[in-house]
Structures are given as C-alpha cells and as structure tokens.
Design an enzyme around this catalytic site. Structure first.
Site, PDB file in Angstrom:
ATOM      1  CB  SER A  19      -0.907  -0.019   1.238  1.00  0.00           C
ATOM      2  OG  SER A  19      -1.896   0.970   1.156  1.00  0.00           O
ATOM      3  CD  GLU A  38      -4.836   0.199  -0.872  1.00  0.00           C
ATOM      4  OE1 GLU A  38      -6.066   0.145  -0.735  1.00  0.00           O
ATOM      5  OE2 GLU A  38      -4.037   0.136   0.092  1.00  0.00           O
ATOM      6  NE  ARG A  40      -5.599   4.434   1.410  1.00  0.00           N
ATOM      7  CZ  ARG A  40      -5.659   4.202   2.722  1.00  0.00           C
ATOM      8  NH1 ARG A  40      -5.212   3.051   3.213  1.00  0.00           N
ATOM      9  NH2 ARG A  40      -6.168   5.099   3.539  1.00  0.00           N
ATOM     10  NE  ARG A  68      -9.943   1.886   2.809  1.00  0.00           N
ATOM     11  CZ  ARG A  68     -10.350   1.299   1.693  1.00  0.00           C
ATOM     12  NH1 ARG A  68     -11.501   1.677   1.114  1.00  0.00           N
ATOM     13  NH2 ARG A  68      -9.645   0.341   1.139  1.00  0.00           N
ATOM     14  CG  HIS A 122     -11.918  -0.927   5.659  1.00  0.00           C
ATOM     15  ND1 HIS A 122     -12.489  -0.582   4.447  1.00  0.00           N
ATOM     16  CD2 HIS A 122     -10.727  -1.494   5.372  1.00  0.00           C
ATOM     17  CE1 HIS A 122     -11.663  -0.927   3.472  1.00  0.00           C
ATOM     18  NE2 HIS A 122     -10.592  -1.480   4.008  1.00  0.00           N
ATOM     19  CE  LYS A 147      -8.893  -4.178   2.329  1.00  0.00           C
ATOM     20  NZ  LYS A 147      -8.363  -2.800   2.316  1.00  0.00           N
TER      21      LYS A 147
END
EC number: 4.2.1.10
Length: 256
Positions: A19, A38, A40, A68, A122, A147
């Site tokens: 990430s 990933e 971000r 995110r 999450h 996920k």
C-alpha cells in the site's frame, strides 16, 4: 474484465499488496518485491502523474486505486461526487478500483472503464456471523472481489474469522484492524484470503507488517516455496537445519 484480477498464486499461500501513500513510495525499488500495489490517493498529497505513469510502465502486477474515507480509516472526507473526481484521472492507469460500500453507486462507471472492483468495508468491531454473511453478499453484489477488515476482540473472534474466510464462496480479501490481533493478517491468507496488505515506508493502517516482514512470513508459512528474496540463503520452509547451523556459527564467532 476478469474477476480474478487478484487471483492467488497456488505456489505461495501468502501474497502481498504493498500500500503506497507517497510519491517516494511509488518510486521506491521495493515495489518490485510486491505481488500487487495499492495507490492510496486519499493519503498522497504530492502530484503523482509522472510517478504513476512510470510505475505503470515498470510494474507488471495488478495495481489497485483506492480513496479510503475517513469513516473507514482513511483521509477522504468528501462525498460521492468528489470521490469520482479523484479517481477518474487515474483510472486508466490501474487494473482495479477499491469501492467502499457507501460508494457502490459508482460501480457501473467503473465497469464502463473495464476495471475490476474490490468492494470493501472496514469496521472497528467484530460483527456476528449473520452480519458477516450479509455483508459478504452485499459486497459481492457490486464487486468482483470482496474485501472486509474487522477488529476481533478475542481469540475466539480470530478463529471465527478464519472459518468465515475459509467458507466464503467468492474471491475475498479478509483482514483485521488494530494491533492486538495483527498476527491474523498472514494467517487469513492460509485460509483463503487472496492477499494481505503491507507497507514500504509508512503504515496505511495500524497493525500492518512491512513488506520485508511479510516476505519472511510468506516464506516460513508457505511449505515448499522459496521466495526469490531468499535465493542463496540456506533456510527452506519446513527445514530448520539452516537455522541451527547459522546459530552455531554465530556462537563460535562470539566466543572469547
């Protein structure tokens, strides 16, 4: 578009997504040691156009684009329209888009660009079994890969999470939040999670292992597989003789 964009290599039980949260990390030679990357976008504050184009040319594995939300541990505090404005300029440079459940209305737009979707959620708690199953089904309804990251409160929760992962009929990436049960991150891959997330310079989630740490764990926990990073080293999964030989050498070296 293929739904197995992150399909695990059968020769290694633990595969790694690095990430990346800065331009420095995008340009790091360490990225070549990851299986997937990933990006971000919510954490990267510098311009990344040149670095991302260069990375797309040099990196052969799958690349995931993520924004995110602050509600799910990230830095993005905007709404749905703002999310798409952040994603759209870079969508052509990646293979997969991570969409949180709250932003699932963008799934058709992602499909129009012929990209796979990681449908994510999450939570800083541990849902019960029924909640987990309902969540898996909802994420699967708009994503190619499910996920889920949750926060176990007990060892029994960890065991339950392993069972849920093993029984999932869909491609899944399962993870944990927090540091108490961080050891579950590599273990979940042994029970069917496609990937585990790691960092190169800076954690993007509390409890993450570094890329180098996870390489070691992947080597030790994948019987019969020798990661390229370990080429030339004496230790092979399931064979402790190399450890004993090296320890004896150290002891002799330290004798006065």
């Amino acid at each position: 578009m293929t739904s197995d964009a992150l399909k695990a290599d059968p020769n290694r039980l633990i595969k790694i997504i690095a990430s990346l949260s800065s331009t420095r990390e995008l340009l790091s030679p360490e990225v070549t040691k990851a299986d997937a990357l990933e990006i971000r976008l919510d954490l990267i504050t510098e311009p990344i156009d040149d670095a991302l184009h260069s990375l797309r040319t040099s990196f052969q594995g799958p690349m995931v684009l993520t924004v995110r939300s602050s509600d799910e541990g990230g830095a993005y505090a905007g709404g749905s329209a703002g999310l798409w404005k952040k994603l759209e300029p870079y969508i052509g440079l990646v293979d997969i888009i991570d969409l949180e459940i709250r932003f699932k209305d963008h799934a058709p737009q992602v499909k129009e660009h012929n990209k796979a979707i990681i449908a994510s959620c999450h939570q800083n708690r541990m849902p019960d079994d029924d909640e987990m199953q309902a969540l898996i089904e909802e994420l699967h309804s708009f994503g190619d890969i499910v996920k889920i990251a949750v926060q176990p409160q007990t060892k029994e929760d960890v065991i339950r999470l392993l069972k849920i992962t093993a029984a999932c009929p869909y491609p899944i990436i399962m993870s944990v939040t927090g540091t108490v049960y961080r050891y579950a991150r590599p273990l979940l891959c042994l029970f069917g999670s496609l990937y585990t997330y790691c960092y190169i310079h800076s954690e993007t989630s509390p409890g993450q292992y570094s890329l180098r740490e996870m390489q070691l764990l992947a080597h030790l926990l994948s019987p019969g597989f020798v990661d390229p990073w370990f080429e030339g080293r004496p230790v092979r999964s399931g064979d402790a003789s190399g450890y004993y030989e090296r320890a004896e050498q150290y002891r002799k070296h330290l004798e006065f």
